[in-house]
Motif scaffolding. Structure first.
Motif, PDB file in Angstrom:
ATOM      1  N   PRO A  36       0.832  -1.206   0.000  1.00  0.00           N
ATOM      2  CA  PRO A  36       0.000   0.000   0.000  1.00  0.00           C
ATOM      3  C   PRO A  36       0.864   1.251   0.000  1.00  0.00           C
ATOM      4  O   PRO A  36       1.907   1.308   0.664  1.00  0.00           O
ATOM      5  CB  PRO A  36      -0.794  -0.122   1.317  1.00  0.00           C
ATOM      6  N   SER A  37       0.447   2.248  -0.741  1.00  0.00           N
ATOM      7  CA  SER A  37       1.228   3.490  -0.823  1.00  0.00           C
ATOM      8  C   SER A  37       1.322   4.159   0.542  1.00  0.00           C
ATOM      9  O   SER A  37       0.392   4.070   1.355  1.00  0.00           O
ATOM     10  CB  SER A  37       0.588   4.441  -1.832  1.00  0.00           C
ATOM     11  N   PRO A  38       2.424   4.863   0.823  1.00  0.00           N
ATOM     12  CA  PRO A  38       2.647   5.454   2.143  1.00  0.00           C
ATOM     13  C   PRO A  38       1.970   6.813   2.298  1.00  0.00           C
ATOM     14  O   PRO A  38       2.065   7.676   1.431  1.00  0.00           O
ATOM     15  CB  PRO A  38       4.167   5.606   2.203  1.00  0.00           C
ATOM     16  N   LEU A  39       1.334   7.001   3.429  1.00  0.00           N
ATOM     17  CA  LEU A  39       0.668   8.266   3.739  1.00  0.00           C
ATOM     18  C   LEU A  39       1.419   9.058   4.807  1.00  0.00           C
ATOM     19  O   LEU A  39       0.978  10.142   5.181  1.00  0.00           O
ATOM     20  CB  LEU A  39      -0.765   8.005   4.222  1.00  0.00           C
ATOM     21  N   SER A  40       2.534   8.516   5.288  1.00  0.00           N
ATOM     22  CA  SER A  40       3.312   9.204   6.322  1.00  0.00           C
ATOM     23  C   SER A  40       4.760   8.747   6.224  1.00  0.00           C
ATOM     24  O   SER A  40       5.084   7.742   5.569  1.00  0.00           O
ATOM     25  CB  SER A  40       2.766   8.863   7.717  1.00  0.00           C
ATOM     26  N   ALA A  41       5.637   9.477   6.907  1.00  0.00           N
ATOM     27  CA  ALA A  41       7.049   9.088   6.948  1.00  0.00           C
ATOM     28  C   ALA A  41       7.218   7.742   7.639  1.00  0.00           C
ATOM     29  O   ALA A  41       8.124   6.971   7.298  1.00  0.00           O
ATOM     30  CB  ALA A  41       7.857  10.170   7.669  1.00  0.00           C
ATOM     31  N   GLU A  42       6.328   7.448   8.599  1.00  0.00           N
ATOM     32  CA  GLU A  42       6.398   6.154   9.289  1.00  0.00           C
ATOM     33  C   GLU A  42       6.134   5.010   8.316  1.00  0.00           C
ATOM     34  O   GLU A  42       6.773   3.952   8.398  1.00  0.00           O
ATOM     35  CB  GLU A  42       5.384   6.113  10.437  1.00  0.00           C
ATOM     36  N   HIS A  43       5.201   5.208   7.383  1.00  0.00           N
ATOM     37  CA  HIS A  43       4.938   4.184   6.370  1.00  0.00           C
ATOM     38  C   HIS A  43       6.149   3.991   5.464  1.00  0.00           C
ATOM     39  O   HIS A  43       6.497   2.864   5.097  1.00  0.00           O
ATOM     40  CB  HIS A  43       3.729   4.574   5.524  1.00  0.00           C
ATOM     41  N   VAL A  44       6.804   5.092   5.101  1.00  0.00           N
ATOM     42  CA  VAL A  44       8.013   5.004   4.278  1.00  0.00           C
ATOM     43  C   VAL A  44       9.093   4.228   5.031  1.00  0.00           C
ATOM     44  O   VAL A  44       9.753   3.339   4.469  1.00  0.00           O
ATOM     45  CB  VAL A  44       8.536   6.410   3.903  1.00  0.00           C
TER      46      VAL A  44
END
Length: 329
Positions: free
Chosen positions: A151-159
């Motif tokens: 899933p595409s990242p919505l925050s730096a934490e997801h990255v």
């Protein structure tokens, strides 16, 4: 590699931080940055060597073209031979914004960016941090800043969850706004075609392009569903919803529920986590839910019955839910 995380103000990013990030790009390194849709993973668009790093970091299939992000129309001069009237009309109305446009490319655009094709995808993001970075570094090739298929990242934490240690830096400006990728429109042929549903509503494009816009059978239908560690199930109706909960309970499956309206929160086991899905076309939390469920160790993610008109009210969200489940509606 140690990945640097630099917190920046989403409206007024520190020029010194932007300069540091741009310098990394000029050194052929990768920098993740926020846009109004999702976080992007950037490399200098004119450097085949730098762009190759994107494919390595993401595990992205070879020959997949990339979008080139710009911050001003003047930057198109080195990317396309000409800007057709229709393209200029769309740019004037929707840029900066969640619309990507495919046009015939100049030969100087690296082959790896074009995916071996004679066209290039172009986008001007509507995020102050992205625009500041591109102003400083020049056009940036950038897909979403996640591992391929995730899933595409919505925050730096997801990255960080996907790419920590694989890229040079992340500009952390908090959560993105729209939460779904840009709409991708191919203007390189006589019939204009939507290749990906996205953050710009179809009706906005239809108002401008009319009969020349082909919206059926967009290429989103052929994209693989997301790679998650759990099974995703979409319930057909309330009876199916109860039946699937009972199955999870009997087989001791750790499950959670994604609900789009409060009436579906009456569940068998009140201790089960319920994620509230936003149906707002301008702010989706779907990708965040998919990642939260994974972090929670969920085995089955159960979607309560979706609104019957979701495919009309929010076709992009409907498309992404369908892709997530791998289900044909």
């Amino acid at each position: 590699m140690n990945t640097a995380y630099w917190r920046v103000n989403p409206q007024n990013p520190d020029p010194e931080v932007i300069k540091k990030a741009a310098e990394l790009l000029r050194e052929q390194k990768l920098v993740a940055f926020p846009t109004e849709t999702v976080y992007g993973l950037g490399a200098l668009a004119n450097s085949s060597q730098a762009v190759a790093g994107i494919f390595t970091a993401k595990g992205r299939p070879a020959r997949n073209p990339l979008l080139v992000h710009i911050s001003k129309i003047a930057q198109l001069e080195g990317l396309v031979e000409a800007i057709p009237d229709t393209a200029r009309l769309l740019m004037d109305k929707f840029w900066p914004g969640p619309l990507s446009i495919i046009l015939p490319a100049r030969n100087k655009v690296p082959d790896i960016v074009r995916g071996g094709r004679n066209t290039v995808g172009l986008r001007m993001p509507a995020h102050p941090v992205a625009l500041a970075l591109i102003d400083e570094a020049g056009p940036v090739a950038a897909p979403s800043a996640n591992l391929s298929g995730r899933p595409s990242p919505l925050s730096a934490e997801h990255v960080k969850a996907d790419l920590d240690g694989k890229i040079a830096a992340v500009l952390d400006a908090g959560s993105t706004g729209i939460g779904l990728e840009s709409t991708l429109l191919d203007l390189s042929t006589e019939r204009y075609k939507v290749l990906r549903l996205g953050g710009l509503p179809l009706e906005d494009l239809q108002q401008l392009l009319g009969d020349r816009l082909e919206t059926t059978g967009n290429d989103s239908d052929r994209l693989p569903h997301y790679q998650t560690t759990y099974e995703i199930l979409i319930c057909d109706d309330h009876e199916d919803f109860i039946k699937r909960q009972e199955y999870c309970r009997q087989h001791k499956k750790k499950f959670a529920i994604v609900s789009s309206h409060t009436g579906h929160q009456h569940i068998i086991n009140k201790s089960v986590a319920v994620y509230q899905l936003s149906l707002n076309q301008n702010s989706s939390n779907l990708y965040a839910i998919l990642r939260q469920a994974e972090q929670a160790g969920i085995e089955i993610l159960l979607f309560s019955p979706l609104p019957e008109d979701l495919h009309q009210v929010n076709p992009t969200l409907f498309d992404r839910i369908r892709r997530a489940s791998g289900k044909q509606f």
